[in-house]
Design a protein around this motif. Structure first.
Motif, PDB file in Angstrom:
ATOM      1  N   ARG A   1       6.968 129.797 125.113  1.00 49.97           N
ATOM      2  CA  ARG A   1       5.964 130.679 124.504  1.00 49.97           C
ATOM      3  C   ARG A   1       6.635 131.817 123.743  1.00 49.97           C
ATOM      4  NH1 ARG A   1       2.627 133.761 127.302  1.00 49.97           N
ATOM      5  NH2 ARG A   1       3.889 133.816 129.195  1.00 49.97           N
ATOM      6  N   TRP A   2       7.871 132.135 124.124  1.00 52.07           N
ATOM      7  CA  TRP A   2       8.614 133.240 123.511  1.00 52.07           C
ATOM      8  C   TRP A   2       9.648 132.748 122.509  1.00 52.07           C
ATOM      9  CZ3 TRP A   2       6.800 137.981 124.760  1.00 52.07           C
ATOM     10  CH2 TRP A   2       6.005 138.079 125.915  1.00 52.07           C
ATOM     11  N   TYR A   3       9.585 131.475 122.161  1.00 54.94           N
ATOM     12  CA  TYR A   3      10.601 130.866 121.293  1.00 54.94           C
ATOM     13  C   TYR A   3      10.065 130.665 119.879  1.00 54.94           C
ATOM     14  CZ  TYR A   3      13.539 127.125 119.338  1.00 54.94           C
ATOM     15  OH  TYR A   3      14.329 126.357 118.522  1.00 54.94           O
ATOM     16  N   LEU A   4      10.763 131.220 118.904  1.00 60.61           N
ATOM     17  CA  LEU A   4      10.435 131.031 117.492  1.00 60.61           C
ATOM     18  C   LEU A   4      11.437 130.038 116.914  1.00 60.61           C
ATOM     19  CD1 LEU A   4       8.691 131.902 115.081  1.00 60.61           C
ATOM     20  CD2 LEU A   4      10.289 133.782 114.680  1.00 60.61           C
ATOM     21  N   PRO A   5      11.002 128.808 116.634  1.00 55.84           N
ATOM     22  CA  PRO A   5      11.949 127.755 116.228  1.00 55.84           C
ATOM     23  C   PRO A   5      12.759 128.104 114.988  1.00 55.84           C
ATOM     24  CG  PRO A   5       9.794 126.822 116.770  1.00 55.84           C
ATOM     25  CD  PRO A   5       9.620 128.320 116.725  1.00 55.84           C
ATOM     26  N   ASP A   6      13.976 127.591 114.978  1.00 52.18           N
ATOM     27  CA  ASP A   6      14.866 127.659 113.811  1.00 52.18           C
ATOM     28  C   ASP A   6      15.255 129.084 113.413  1.00 52.18           C
ATOM     29  OD1 ASP A   6      14.704 124.821 113.547  1.00 52.18           O
ATOM     30  OD2 ASP A   6      12.802 125.041 112.472  1.00 52.18           O
TER      31      ASP A   6
ATOM     32  N   GLY B   1      10.059 139.840 118.691  1.00 56.30           N
ATOM     33  CA  GLY B   1       9.360 140.762 117.808  1.00 56.30           C
ATOM     34  C   GLY B   1      10.199 141.191 116.627  1.00 56.30           C
ATOM     35  N   ASN B   2      11.489 141.430 116.857  1.00 56.05           N
ATOM     36  CA  ASN B   2      12.361 141.819 115.757  1.00 56.05           C
ATOM     37  C   ASN B   2      12.525 140.685 114.747  1.00 56.05           C
ATOM     38  OD1 ASN B   2      12.719 144.375 116.746  1.00 56.05           O
ATOM     39  ND2 ASN B   2      14.690 143.972 117.683  1.00 56.05           N
ATOM     40  N   THR B   3      12.547 139.453 115.253  1.00 59.69           N
ATOM     41  CA  THR B   3      12.619 138.318 114.329  1.00 59.69           C
ATOM     42  C   THR B   3      11.332 138.189 113.529  1.00 59.69           C
ATOM     43  OG1 THR B   3      14.075 137.172 115.889  1.00 59.69           O
ATOM     44  CG2 THR B   3      13.083 135.850 114.148  1.00 59.69           C
ATOM     45  N   LEU B   4      10.201 138.385 114.185  1.00 58.52           N
ATOM     46  CA  LEU B   4       8.929 138.360 113.464  1.00 58.52           C
ATOM     47  C   LEU B   4       8.889 139.440 112.387  1.00 58.52           C
ATOM     48  CD1 LEU B   4       6.489 137.816 116.479  1.00 58.52           C
ATOM     49  CD2 LEU B   4       7.014 136.150 114.688  1.00 58.52           C
ATOM     50  N   ALA B   5       9.487 140.595 112.677  1.00 59.75           N
ATOM     51  CA  ALA B   5       9.487 141.688 111.709  1.00 59.75           C
ATOM     52  C   ALA B   5      10.354 141.379 110.492  1.00 59.75           C
ATOM     53  CB  ALA B   5       9.963 142.979 112.374  1.00 59.75           C
ATOM     54  N   LEU B   6      11.353 140.528 110.678  1.00 62.94           N
ATOM     55  CA  LEU B   6      12.144 140.113 109.524  1.00 62.94           C
ATOM     56  C   LEU B   6      11.297 139.307 108.550  1.00 62.94           C
ATOM     57  CD1 LEU B   6      15.486 138.950 111.189  1.00 62.94           C
ATOM     58  CD2 LEU B   6      14.998 141.117 110.053  1.00 62.94           C
ATOM     59  N   LEU B   7      10.334 138.574 109.093  1.00 66.22           N
ATOM     60  CA  LEU B   7       9.490 137.714 108.269  1.00 66.22           C
ATOM     61  C   LEU B   7       8.230 138.410 107.802  1.00 66.22           C
ATOM     62  CD1 LEU B   7       9.766 134.489 110.474  1.00 66.22           C
ATOM     63  CD2 LEU B   7      11.198 135.159 108.536  1.00 66.22           C
ATOM     64  N   ASP B   8       7.820 139.461 108.514  1.00 62.61           N
ATOM     65  CA  ASP B   8       6.575 140.165 108.201  1.00 62.61           C
ATOM     66  C   ASP B   8       6.857 141.662 108.094  1.00 62.61           C
ATOM     67  OD1 ASP B   8       4.082 141.259 107.988  1.00 62.61           O
ATOM     68  OD2 ASP B   8       3.290 140.423 109.857  1.00 62.61           O
ATOM     69  N   PRO B   9       6.992 142.184 106.879  1.00 61.65           N
ATOM     70  CA  PRO B   9       7.352 143.598 106.705  1.00 61.65           C
ATOM     71  C   PRO B   9       6.280 144.579 107.160  1.00 61.65           C
ATOM     72  CG  PRO B   9       6.837 142.589 104.585  1.00 61.65           C
ATOM     73  CD  PRO B   9       6.888 141.473 105.594  1.00 61.65           C
TER      74      PRO B   9
ATOM     75  N   ALA C   1       3.488 142.313 118.574  1.00 60.85           N
ATOM     76  CA  ALA C   1       3.512 141.030 117.876  1.00 60.85           C
ATOM     77  C   ALA C   1       4.147 139.944 118.743  1.00 60.85           C
ATOM     78  CB  ALA C   1       4.277 141.175 116.558  1.00 60.85           C
ATOM     79  N   ALA C   2       5.213 140.297 119.453  1.00 62.71           N
ATOM     80  CA  ALA C   2       5.865 139.322 120.325  1.00 62.71           C
ATOM     81  C   ALA C   2       4.917 138.853 121.429  1.00 62.71           C
ATOM     82  CB  ALA C   2       7.125 139.937 120.936  1.00 62.71           C
ATOM     83  N   ARG C   3       4.210 139.776 122.035  1.00 64.34           N
ATOM     84  CA  ARG C   3       3.292 139.405 123.119  1.00 64.34           C
ATOM     85  C   ARG C   3       2.109 138.601 122.575  1.00 64.34           C
ATOM     86  NH1 ARG C   3       2.608 144.421 127.183  1.00 64.34           N
ATOM     87  NH2 ARG C   3       2.059 142.718 128.593  1.00 64.34           N
ATOM     88  N   ARG C   4       1.685 138.930 121.371  1.00 59.48           N
ATOM     89  CA  ARG C   4       0.609 138.143 120.761  1.00 59.48           C
ATOM     90  C   ARG C   4       1.094 136.730 120.477  1.00 59.48           C
ATOM     91  NH1 ARG C   4      -2.334 139.190 114.865  1.00 59.48           N
ATOM     92  NH2 ARG C   4      -3.770 137.390 115.011  1.00 59.48           N
ATOM     93  N   TYR C   5       2.313 136.607 119.958  1.00 59.50           N
ATOM     94  CA  TYR C   5       2.892 135.293 119.687  1.00 59.50           C
ATOM     95  C   TYR C   5       2.923 134.444 120.961  1.00 59.50           C
ATOM     96  CZ  TYR C   5       6.346 131.810 118.123  1.00 59.50           C
ATOM     97  OH  TYR C   5       6.995 130.634 117.815  1.00 59.50           O
ATOM     98  N   ALA C   6       3.280 135.078 122.074  1.00 56.86           N
ATOM     99  CA  ALA C   6       3.400 134.347 123.336  1.00 56.86           C
ATOM    100  C   ALA C   6       2.054 133.896 123.893  1.00 56.86           C
ATOM    101  CB  ALA C   6       4.119 135.212 124.366  1.00 56.86           C
ATOM    102  N   SER C   7       0.980 134.564 123.506  1.00 57.12           N
ATOM    103  CA  SER C   7      -0.324 134.274 124.112  1.00 57.12           C
ATOM    104  C   SER C   7      -1.347 133.675 123.155  1.00 57.12           C
ATOM    105  CB  SER C   7      -0.915 135.558 124.711  1.00 57.12           C
ATOM    106  OG  SER C   7      -1.104 136.541 123.703  1.00 57.12           O
TER     107      SER C   7
ATOM    108  N   PRO D   1      -1.846 130.844 120.318  1.00 61.84           N
ATOM    109  CA  PRO D   1      -1.309 129.698 119.582  1.00 61.84           C
ATOM    110  C   PRO D   1      -1.570 129.776 118.079  1.00 61.84           C
ATOM    111  CG  PRO D   1      -2.405 128.963 121.580  1.00 61.84           C
ATOM    112  CD  PRO D   1      -2.721 130.424 121.430  1.00 61.84           C
ATOM    113  N   ALA D   2      -2.717 130.297 117.685  1.00 63.84           N
ATOM    114  CA  ALA D   2      -3.031 130.392 116.259  1.00 63.84           C
ATOM    115  C   ALA D   2      -2.064 131.348 115.559  1.00 63.84           C
ATOM    116  CB  ALA D   2      -4.473 130.854 116.066  1.00 63.84           C
ATOM    117  N   TYR D   3      -1.731 132.453 116.207  1.00 62.38           N
ATOM    118  CA  TYR D   3      -0.794 133.404 115.615  1.00 62.38           C
ATOM    119  C   TYR D   3       0.597 132.785 115.520  1.00 62.38           C
ATOM    120  CZ  TYR D   3       1.909 137.676 114.870  1.00 62.38           C
ATOM    121  OH  TYR D   3       2.763 138.622 114.370  1.00 62.38           O
ATOM    122  N   ARG D   4       0.971 131.951 116.495  1.00 63.42           N
ATOM    123  CA  ARG D   4       2.264 131.281 116.438  1.00 63.42           C
ATOM    124  C   ARG D   4       2.355 130.409 115.188  1.00 63.42           C
ATOM    125  NH1 ARG D   4       1.816 130.892 122.114  1.00 63.42           N
ATOM    126  NH2 ARG D   4       1.136 128.712 122.108  1.00 63.42           N
ATOM    127  N   VAL D   5       1.300 129.680 114.889  1.00 59.60           N
ATOM    128  CA  VAL D   5       1.288 128.835 113.694  1.00 59.60           C
ATOM    129  C   VAL D   5       1.404 129.687 112.440  1.00 59.60           C
ATOM    130  CG1 VAL D   5      -0.095 127.238 112.322  1.00 59.60           C
ATOM    131  CG2 VAL D   5      -0.047 127.013 114.822  1.00 59.60           C
TER     132      VAL D   5
END
Length: 369
Positions: free
Chosen positions: A127-132, A203-211, A222-228, A230-234
């Motif tokens: 749930r906490w893994y952002l692929p690639d 969260g820091n990786t997400l911030a690299l992609l989303d300014p 953002a990290a906790r939202r990503y973990a919980s 699924p739509a936000y993960r996509v």
């Protein structure tokens, strides 16, 4: 970040009295013991500073000298030799910060709050893994652990081993969410690191992609939202990699993932020398997961990190004679060519091993700086 300290140690004896050669293993007759307190003292005469070259240990002396305002170094050879450059300046830490998560986990196990044998579903980990985005660390960890089915489980201790050995980025946030920020701060403080700010790898990786994620609170949310969610993960994985990646990495790291060479040194030394207290043995076992390839050492513990333009490493050497050396280097603002070259050679680890175990090499660094 890939961990090459074993190969590095085996190679470093060409520079210092340790062992080995190149990227291969030498015969035992070529291996010598670490330099001790009775070694000859530096002559006091400064040799010319080598040209900056991140592909060799000597070249790193030149790199440190040319980039003295963007590197932090702390060396204590355990025999009275020390060197510091900007030891109290806050620098981006990348994955070197994971030693704090390790310490918090080890304290919780010692207190009976966590069991290292607890089975954790792979789905909870991922749930906490952002692929690639981790250089293949997570897939390598799964391969080592023999995990290939979404229904599989792993032990909590195996997850922690992935955080240290492969530098998995999902485990630190899993532990932060489970233990809480106070536990991380208390673990850091127990090792002499006060006022620690817990970071989020995800969260820091997400911030690299989303300014639009522009501070420490936003990235953890953002990290906790990503973990919980699924739509936000996509949605999150659809953001393109920015063209100004090097500049953005440094800015995002400074949201919450910074520390000083002195703070990192304090925690590693406390774990190595036993002064950390409850949980220290477990933490030390994880940091010293790779057996020393050379004689004269009871254990070599390390955790480094790398992100575009950022290279960090902290290494402790526990010698058979009871002395302990610690070395930390935090480099930021590296050019893309220097960064790529450093990761190809890992010569900075050779430089740190030499600084910790050869007084003459340490003196050369002091002279150059």
């Amino acid at each position: 970040m890939p961990n090459r300290i074993g190969t590095t140690l085996a190679a470093t004896s060409v520079v210092i009295a340790l062992a080995g050669c190149g990227q291969s293993t030498l015969a035992e007759s070529d291996i010598s013991a670490p330099t001790g307190a009775d070694a000859s003292a530096p002559t006091g005469e400064c040799a010319p500073t080598p040209a900056a070259d991140v592909s060799t240990a000597e070249g790193w002396i030149g790199y440190l000298a040319e980039n003295s305002d963007t590197v932090a170094v702390a060396v204590d050879d355990g025999n009275g030799g020390t060197f510091e450059q900007r030891p109290d300046e806050r620098q981006p830490l990348a994955s070197a910060v994971k030693v704090v998560h390790l310490a918090a986990y080890a304290r919780a196990v010692a207190a009976g709050e966590l069991s290292p044998d607890e089975r954790v579903p792979l789905a909870d980990w991922e749930r906490w893994y952002l692929p690639d985005t981790d250089g293949g660390a997570h897939p390598r960890a799964l391969e080592r652990l023999g995990v290939n089915d979404p229904e599989d489980t792993v032990t909590l201790d195996e997850m922690v081993s992935a955080m240290i050995q492969e530098s998995d980025n999902a485990v630190p946030d899993y532990l932060r969410d489970r233990l809480g920020d106070a536990a991380l701060r208390e673990a850091a403080a127990q090792g002499g690191w006060d006022d620690f700010t817990p970071p989020t790898m995800l969260g820091n990786t997400l911030a690299l992609l989303d300014p639009t994620l522009d501070d420490s609170s936003a990235v953890w949310d953002a990290a906790r939202r990503y973990a919980s969610d699924p739509a936000y993960r996509v949605e999150a994985v659809q953001h393109p990699v920015p063209e100004d990646l090097f500049a953005r990495v440094d800015r995002v790291q400074r949201f919450d993932n910074t520390g000083s060479a002195a703070e990192l040194t304090a925690l590693h030394r406390a774990i190595a020398d036993g002064s950390f207290g409850a949980g220290g043995d477990l933490a030390r076992t994880h940091l010293e997961w790779q057996p020393s390839p050379v004689p004269g050492f009871e254990g070599v513990g390390f955790k480094g990190g790398s992100l575009p333009g950022i290279l960090t490493d902290a290494v402790t050497f526990r010698r058979d004679d009871g002395t302990i050396a610690t070395t930390v280097m935090l480099a930021s603002g590296m050019s893309d060519s220097d960064y790529a070259g450093a990761l190809e050679s890992f010569a900075h680890q050779e430089m740190l091993a030499a600084a910790a175990n050869d007084p003459d090499f340490l003196e050369r660094i002091r002279c150059a700086m």
